[in-house]
Structures are given as C-alpha cells and as structure tokens.
Design an enzyme around this catalytic site. Structure first.
Site, short mmCIF file in Angstrom:
data_model
loop_
_atom_site.label_atom_id
_atom_site.label_comp_id
_atom_site.label_asym_id
_atom_site.label_seq_id
_atom_site.Cartn_x
_atom_site.Cartn_y
_atom_site.Cartn_z
N LYS A 1 46.53 40.22 17.69
CA LYS A 1 46.58 40.56 19.12
C LYS A 1 47.10 39.38 19.91
O LYS A 1 46.44 38.35 20.01
CB LYS A 1 45.20 40.96 19.64
N GLU B 1 39.95 27.50 17.06
CA GLU B 1 40.55 26.29 17.63
C GLU B 1 40.34 26.38 19.14
O GLU B 1 40.89 27.25 19.78
CB GLU B 1 42.03 26.22 17.24
N CYS C 1 46.14 22.30 23.77
CA CYS C 1 44.72 21.97 23.53
C CYS C 1 44.54 20.48 23.31
O CYS C 1 43.49 19.93 23.58
CB CYS C 1 44.21 22.72 22.31
N GLU D 1 38.90 20.62 30.70
CA GLU D 1 40.27 20.82 30.23
C GLU D 1 41.04 21.57 31.31
O GLU D 1 40.85 22.75 31.54
CB GLU D 1 40.26 21.61 28.92
#
Lengths: 501, 127
Positions: A183, A257, A296, A397
């Site tokens: 997906k 992750e 990331c 983040e």
C-alpha cells in the site's frame, strides 16, 4: 537557465494492480492526487476498501503456491530483469517521481531511481550465493537449516521516497520467495503504479499486488488478514506501534522504520585545513536539505565544537545560502517542493515555534515564493536555527529543511547531546582524528553512523534503528531473514531407541 | 480561579469530530513523534490504540481523551494545544479523518507565566 525536464504525461486515473491485472477499486471511487510542484491535480488513485485488500491478499496467497517453489536462480533472473527494465526507463520514472513527490529531478535521476535499480541487483546477487547450513551435533545427529519463504507480506510505504522505500521492501521480500501486497502512501500513490506498468509483464500474476487508499481504512484489514504472514512499515512512531499492535492478532513478525532526529557532529580537527575534506564537511552540513529534509535520517541537529563554531558556521551558512531552490524539473535545482500542503504547514509551524522558543534564526525561516505556475507548490526556504538541545526544534522530527545548531565543549558532551533523543536511526561524525572516528561512532546509540560522510545508502550496508527508530535492518542481505522462516530438520542416524519408553 | 486548560478545539474540529463519532463511535486522540505523520494528532477509535505506561492525557474534547506520548510530553507541557482541522491529506498514518480529505492539526501557544502557575492537572496512564 538549464532546460527543464519535460513534465511526464500521466493517465487520468490509476487502478489497483491485483493478480497481474489493473483492477478498479470495488468502491468505484478515486481520490485526487495533487503534485507538490504546483499544487495542481496530477492524476487520481483508487480509493480502495476492505474487499480490495482481501482480493489482493487472496491473489498473493494463490501466487505464493508456485512462486515459493521457484529456485533462487529464477528469482534472481527476474529481479535482474526488473532492474534492467527500470534502468531503461530511468528518465521517465524519475520525472514521475519528481511530479508525485516534489523532490528535485537531480535527486530522482542520481539517487532515488539508481539506488532502487541497484537494490534489485543486490538482492538478485546475494540470493545466488546464499546457503542453508548443516551441523553434525554428534556423530549420529545432524541439524539441517533450510530457509523457507514466509508467505504473503503486507508492506506500507511512506511518501518521502515513494519508489525507493517500496523497493527496499519489495526486493528482499521477492528474493526470499514471498508474495507482496503493497500500500503506497496516500499523498504519493502514483509513481509506484507507473513503475508497475513498466514491469508488469515480467512478474507472475499475484506476486506483487498494489492497492491504493487510506491507512485509516486499509491498514488494519491488511495487517490482520489471517493470510498475511509478515508486515513491514515505514512511518511515524504511533502508526508503527499500531502496525505492531495489529501484528499481535495473528502473531506475525514486523519490521519497522520509524524516524529519527539525527545528530551531525563536527569536531575541531575538521577545520585544521581549508582543503577538499573541509569542503566535503561543509557539504555534509548542507545535506540536511537533501530531499527537502524529508528523510528519516535527516541530519537535523548540527553539533559543532565551540572552538571552531564562528568560523565554521560562517562557511557553512554560505554553503547553505548557495542551495539552489526552484522548479524541481530544472536539473540544476538542488531542493524542490515539500511533499504536501500539510507537510509544508507543519514545517512552517515548527519554524514559528523555533522563533517563539527563542532560537536564533540564522537563515531562511519562511515560505519560498517561486512565483508563476509554481506559486501553488509547496516550497520552503532552507532554514537554520541556533539553540539548545532541549528546544522542541531539537527534539521533534520536523521532516523539513530546518537545521537546529548547537555547540559542545567536550567529546563527552557531544556524545551526551547526540544520545539525548528517543530515536537512534542515523548520526554523522566528522573528524580527522583517528581515535575520534572510531570511538565516537561506537558511543552513539544509532543503527547507522556515517563517518566523514552522510546520506549514503548503498545496498550492502545494513540500515535501521536503535531505540524508538524501529526494528530490522534494510539494505543488507540480513533483511532476507526478516522475510523468511527457518526450517530445521533434526535427523537421527542412530538405529537405537532412546530407551525412555 | 479556574485552572487553565491545556487543550481546546476549533469549531471546525468539533464538527469533524461529531461527524467521525457518528460513523465510528467513541474516539481517542494520540500524538507522538517520528517521520511522515509524526507529531500530527492521530484520531483513532476509542481503546483501539495501546497506550504506553506513563502516557499523558492533557484533556478531552467532548468526552474523547487526547493523549501524548510520554517521551514528548516533557517538551510539550509548556504549550497550549488547539486542535484544528485543515483541508487536504498528506500526513499519512491511520488517522480516521484522512479518507474525508481532511487532516487534524495542532496549533501551539506557549503558556504565559501566570497560566503556568495554574494549569489543569494531567492524567497519567499507569499500570
């Protein structure tokens, strides 16, 4: 001005790819996909429902019966053919990726797509050289270990590297002999479908199935489907925990992750000479702007030794101010558009927050108005703040081109600041000192420490997180073990009974 | 003097919550970190998300609890949260509003010194 790469022509809408066929969603509905380049409609993607996921999982399960029986040689040949086909269409795929995600064409041409190609080749190679093992436990007892594919894999892909992140997951899963239901992210659902169009004739039906739609409607039904044997996800902490939670239903393994807030540490010896290495180090600072900061492992916390801070930052800021922004289809542009309006707004709210928290704005700090047809796109200026590690802009983040700078006095302090984060995905260490370049990386609690470089992702180097950054190591043959079972045959060559009964 | 609330919601957010609760029943909100949709408020069905020990509830909207990841609360405790909604998608994740083409967002405001002295108590998720 460089000539612009031609904007690729797309279909009006893209169906799901299920069982080797382009299949409209059972809902009959599609959602609009806007290009970050100009904020305008670029295509539509299937707004799928539970039934579409079920059909895809069923197709994958059926295909698994034969695909799981193929030899490593056959799978290797297929992965190499996919790599060759993608390479032959690199320019087009790169342009579609730029249109879908907004990132500069320079990056899709030189990084995203070439890395994806190499990833297929890497896994095509390693499975040919892989072996099980055999161990004589005593003179009559032999243990044989055979690797077996695990089954149908659910893969949920993020929007920052739509194709590359899909390939990081697809290549090892297919190499290990599994079938996949994938997906894509709802904000970048098109480029993967274009990739599938290009490689569809190479794949046996049902081996790879791609279903578009919303995580809220599809995530749970996909991961908890009893025919799904493993789930892989890249994205946020909360959603990663949700995937893990769903995986408990049928006790299936997960790889995750989940992000980071990576420190990039510059020791005093970096400035010992104004040479090639120092030039490389300055580029290492500017790499926070790679992929518009939507990585990331974005080196979003810059740690500079106080003894070199003033001179170092003068040069570093000059390098950052030289980052060329503009039309992502211009091959000389270094930084393109943020992936969505939502993301752009979020980054701007962090910039506002940084100012409110009292961080000192060193450059950027606003929307980047490009005018003309690009005015509707999602552009932000490369931004640098000076502050301290307890500020929100140092801990959260931001996933944008926002760099938070602080100083340190000692190596111990640098390590303490580097580790003062809930994440542990990436880090950078820059030094000419032979001791620092080994000891500091060992002291940093992160899965990947780049030493005298940053943002390299070669196949063959394991990539993954410590702490809350996730589980698993992609980009390396060890990922194969996350995509298969271990079959142990324990054989007795002794004719005599145990004597227990 | 009434304690200062840590959480409020805009009219648009309230309307969307009503719409979502009609479809999904009781709801909850959770905000953590990480890439992509990290630090975006996530709207889930009530009890469908396993809270961490030590997670912090900063208030309710209607009767729906708004929880923060314990690791980030330290950085967020000086901030007032206003839950708002914006048109468009793009964050990702499993938040319930996204199929409607909308995304919940938080608008932050630093508490004043006076407000900090009189903040509403939070609730901790304890075993």
């Amino acid at each position: 001005m460089d000539h612009l790469i031609l904007r690729p022509q797309l279909k009006e809408k893209y169906d799901n790819f299920i069982n080797g066929k382009w299949t409209p969603p059972t809902t009959g509905q599609y959602f609009e996909v806007l290009s970050p380049v100009d904020g305008k409609l670029m295509s539509k993607a299937a707004h799928s429902a539970k039934m579409d996921i079920e059909n895809a999982v069923n197709a994958a399960e059926e295909a698994f019966k034969t695909w799981s029986q193929t030899s490593a040689t056959e799978r290797s040949i297929l992965l190499n053919k996919i790599a060759d086909r993608v390479e032959a269409n690199l320019d087009f795929i790169a342009a579609v990726e730029t249109l879908d995600n907004g990132k500069a064409i320079r990056e899709t041409m030189a990084a995203d797509i070439p890395l994806a190609i190499d990833h297929f080749r890497y896994f095509a190679s390693v499975i040919r050289a892989e072996e099980g093992s055999i161990n004589e436990l005593d003179k009559d007892t032999v243990s044989i270990i055979v690797h077996e594919p695990i089954g149908v894999i659910a893969q949920i892909i993020p929007w920052n590297f739509p194709i590359l992140m899909a390939v990081w997951k697809l290549a090892p899963a297919l190499a290990a002999g599994n079938c996949v239901v994938l997906k894509p992210a709802e904000s970048t659902p098109i480029s993967i479908m274009v990739l599938m169009e290009i490689i569809e004739d190479l794949l046996p039906a049902g081996v790879v199935n791609v279903v578009n739609g919303f995580g809220a409607e599809l995530g749970r039904t996909l991961v908890t489907n009893p025919k799904v044997a493993k789930a892989a996800f890249t994205g946020s902490t909360a959603t990663g925990r949700m995937v893990m939670q769903y995986a408990t239903e049928n006790i299936i393994p997960v790889t995750l992750e989940l992000g980071g807030k990576s420190p990039n540490i510059f020791f005093p010896s970096v400035m010992d000479a104004d040479d090639e290495f120092f030039d490389k180090a300055l580029e290492g600072v500017a790499l926070f702007a790679l992929n518009q900061g939507e990585v990331c492992t974005c080196p979003s916390r810059l740690l500079v030794h106080e003894s070199i801070y003033d001179k170092f930052m003068e040069r570093a800021l000059a390098r950052i101010k030289a980052i060329k922004t503009g039309n992502p289809f211009d091959p000389s542009v270094m930084m393109g558009a943020q992936a969505s309006q939502i993301q752009k707004d979020k980054i701007l709210s962090y910039i506002k927050l940084g100012k409110e928290e009292g961080a000192e704005l060193l450059c950027g700090g606003d929307v980047n108005h490009l005018g003309g047809t690009l005015e509707g796109g999602y552009y932000i200026q490369p931004t640098v703040f000076k502050g301290h590690n307890k500020m929100r802009i140092f801990q959260e983040e931001i996933f944008g081109p926002v760099l938070a700078v602080t100083t340190f006095k000692t190596t111990e302090e640098a390590i303490a600041i580097a580790n003062d984060t809930m994440y542990g995905l990436g880090a950078g260490v820059w030094t000419r000192d032979a001791h620092e370049l080994y000891q500091v990386p060992r002291a940093i609690k992160a899965g990947r420490v780049w030493v005298n470089q940053y943002h390299a992702y070669p196949a063959g180097a394991p990539f993954g997180g410590y702490k809350q950054s996730g589980i698993g190591r992609e980009n390396h043959k060890m990922m194969l073990d996350h995509y298969r079972q271990t079959k142990n045959m324990l054989i007795s060559y002794n004719k005599n009974k145990l004597g227990f009964f | 003097m009434e304690a200062t609330k840590r959480l409020d919601a805009t009219e648009q957010a309230l309307m969307l919550i009503t719409e979502l609760s009609m479809k999904h029943g009781a709801l909850m909100f959770y905000q953590a970190g990480g890439c992509c949709e990290g630090t975006q408020p996530q709207c889930f069905e009530k009890s469908s998300f396993y809270l961490r020990t030590g997670d912090v509830c900063i208030g309710t909207i209607y009767e729906f609890e708004f929880w923060l990841d314990k690791d980030l609360f330290d950085y967020w405790k000086h901030m007032h949260f206003t839950l708002d909604v914006t048109e468009g998608i793009g964050a990702g994740g499993f938040s319930l509003e996204t199929p409607l083409g909308k995304t919940f967002i938080i608008k932050y405001r630093l508490f004043s010194e006076l407000e900090l002295q009189n903040l509403e108590a939070v609730r901790i998720n304890e075993i």
